[in-house]
Scaffold this motif. Sequence first.
Motif, mmCIF file in Angstrom:
data_model
loop_
_atom_site.group_PDB
_atom_site.id
_atom_site.type_symbol
_atom_site.label_atom_id
_atom_site.label_comp_id
_atom_site.label_asym_id
_atom_site.label_seq_id
_atom_site.Cartn_x
_atom_site.Cartn_y
_atom_site.Cartn_z
ATOM 1 N N LYS A 2 17.316 1.853 10.078
ATOM 2 C CA LYS A 2 15.940 2.218 10.190
ATOM 3 C C LYS A 2 15.166 1.086 9.346
ATOM 4 N N VAL A 3 13.894 0.981 9.582
ATOM 5 C CA VAL A 3 12.952 0.200 8.770
ATOM 6 C C VAL A 3 11.941 1.262 8.531
ATOM 7 N N VAL A 4 11.465 0.814 7.195
ATOM 8 C CA VAL A 4 10.358 1.555 6.560
ATOM 9 C C VAL A 4 9.063 0.630 6.232
ATOM 10 N N GLU A 5 7.947 0.969 6.531
ATOM 11 C CA GLU A 5 6.869 0.221 6.303
ATOM 12 C C GLU A 5 5.982 0.664 5.278
ATOM 13 N N SER A 6 5.578 -0.221 4.733
ATOM 14 C CA SER A 6 4.499 0.310 3.187
ATOM 15 C C SER A 6 3.674 -0.615 2.945
ATOM 16 N N GLY A 7 2.673 -0.224 2.149
ATOM 17 C CA GLY A 7 1.790 -1.412 1.763
ATOM 18 C C GLY A 7 0.154 -0.976 2.111
ATOM 19 N N GLY A 8 0.269 -0.081 3.047
ATOM 20 C CA GLY A 8 -1.224 0.043 3.519
ATOM 21 C C GLY A 8 -2.035 0.718 2.696
ATOM 22 N N LEU A 10 -6.760 1.834 2.082
ATOM 23 C CA LEU A 10 -8.066 1.675 2.260
ATOM 24 C C LEU A 10 -8.755 0.560 1.481
ATOM 25 N N VAL A 11 -9.145 -0.422 2.136
ATOM 26 C CA VAL A 11 -9.733 -1.206 1.383
ATOM 27 C C VAL A 11 -11.152 -1.760 2.237
ATOM 28 N N HIS A 12 -12.081 -2.546 1.519
ATOM 29 C CA HIS A 12 -13.408 -3.020 2.081
ATOM 30 C C HIS A 12 -12.986 -4.327 2.898
ATOM 31 N N ALA A 13 -14.083 -4.822 3.647
ATOM 32 C CA ALA A 13 -14.131 -5.744 4.572
ATOM 33 C C ALA A 13 -13.948 -6.999 3.437
ATOM 34 N N GLY A 14 -13.033 -8.213 3.759
ATOM 35 C CA GLY A 14 -13.062 -9.333 2.887
ATOM 36 C C GLY A 14 -11.918 -9.211 1.873
ATOM 37 N N GLU A 15 -11.510 -8.003 1.759
ATOM 38 C CA GLU A 15 -10.147 -7.680 0.775
ATOM 39 C C GLU A 15 -9.051 -8.232 1.483
ATOM 40 N N SER A 16 -7.678 -7.813 0.816
ATOM 41 C CA SER A 16 -6.378 -8.209 1.114
ATOM 42 C C SER A 16 -5.442 -6.966 0.949
ATOM 43 N N LEU A 17 -4.439 -6.953 1.569
ATOM 44 C CA LEU A 17 -3.281 -6.189 1.448
ATOM 45 C C LEU A 17 -2.112 -6.703 1.849
ATOM 46 N N LYS A 18 -0.903 -6.486 1.387
ATOM 47 C CA LYS A 18 0.343 -6.944 1.832
ATOM 48 C C LYS A 18 1.223 -5.919 2.231
ATOM 49 N N LEU A 19 1.640 -5.933 3.390
ATOM 50 C CA LEU A 19 2.393 -4.921 4.111
ATOM 51 C C LEU A 19 4.063 -5.348 3.695
ATOM 52 N N SER A 20 4.897 -4.165 3.641
ATOM 53 C CA SER A 20 6.257 -4.637 3.423
ATOM 54 C C SER A 20 6.951 -3.957 4.604
ATOM 55 N N LYS A 86 -10.923 -7.221 8.200
ATOM 56 C CA LYS A 86 -12.126 -7.031 8.903
ATOM 57 C C LYS A 86 -12.003 -5.380 9.401
ATOM 58 N N PRO A 87 -13.107 -4.747 9.667
ATOM 59 C CA PRO A 87 -13.096 -3.591 9.999
ATOM 60 C C PRO A 87 -12.071 -3.053 11.285
ATOM 61 N N GLU A 88 -12.221 -4.271 12.147
ATOM 62 C CA GLU A 88 -11.497 -4.227 13.582
ATOM 63 C C GLU A 88 -9.748 -4.430 13.271
ATOM 64 N N ASP A 89 -9.531 -4.609 11.909
ATOM 65 C CA ASP A 89 -7.953 -4.725 11.636
ATOM 66 C C ASP A 89 -7.661 -3.298 11.344
ATOM 67 N N THR A 90 -8.469 -2.405 11.428
ATOM 68 C CA THR A 90 -7.984 -0.978 11.232
ATOM 69 C C THR A 90 -7.016 -0.423 12.274
ATOM 70 N N GLY A 91 -5.787 0.184 11.642
ATOM 71 C CA GLY A 91 -5.005 0.827 12.465
ATOM 72 C C GLY A 91 -3.629 1.122 11.895
ATOM 73 N N VAL A 92 -2.644 1.740 12.646
ATOM 74 C CA VAL A 92 -1.343 1.813 11.940
ATOM 75 C C VAL A 92 -0.668 0.634 12.450
ATOM 76 N N TYR A 93 0.026 0.012 11.209
ATOM 77 C CA TYR A 93 0.844 -1.166 11.470
ATOM 78 C C TYR A 93 2.302 -0.659 11.527
ATOM 79 N N TYR A 94 3.259 -1.304 12.463
ATOM 80 C CA TYR A 94 4.576 -1.057 12.704
ATOM 81 C C TYR A 94 5.369 -2.280 12.530
ATOM 82 N N CYS A 95 6.366 -2.326 12.124
ATOM 83 C CA CYS A 95 7.398 -3.291 11.915
ATOM 84 C C CYS A 95 8.534 -2.983 12.903
#
Length: 129
Positions: A2-8, A10-20, A86-95
């Motif tokens: 299996k794979v498990v995604e994490s790191g998502g 709620l942020v504001h536009a211009g900020e950063s996140l790191k997904l694993s 950006k707001p258009e980056d909103t969504g569920v991210y899958y690995c």
Amino acid sequence: VKVVESGGGLVHAGESLKLSCAASGFRLDSFVTGWFRQAQGKEHEGVSCIGLSDGPTAYTAPVKGRFTIARDITNHMVYLQMNSLKPEDTGVYYCVPASPHGTVQEMCDHPHLWPLGEWGEGTQVTVAS
């Protein structure tokens, strides 16, 4: 297996996140690994992909220059650093891991080549304006 995604989150536009993306039961670096996202009511969209072992990398047009994909082979991880969100980056991210089929860029641009929906549950990214 299996794979498990994490790191998502709620942020504001211009900020950063790191997904694993953490793999268990198999060697993630033996597969091309891609990040895909799905906004509510829309189809899956390719984001970024990395080839076998440690590259090459590929990015789709909406994220090029803002996102960086990287692999930690020792720990069977793949990361996605997302900057200038950006707001258009909103969504569920899958690995998603997949066997090679064409170049990494070709695979990244064509989500239908991947076994979407067969791996992790994803991690929610929400970017507020």
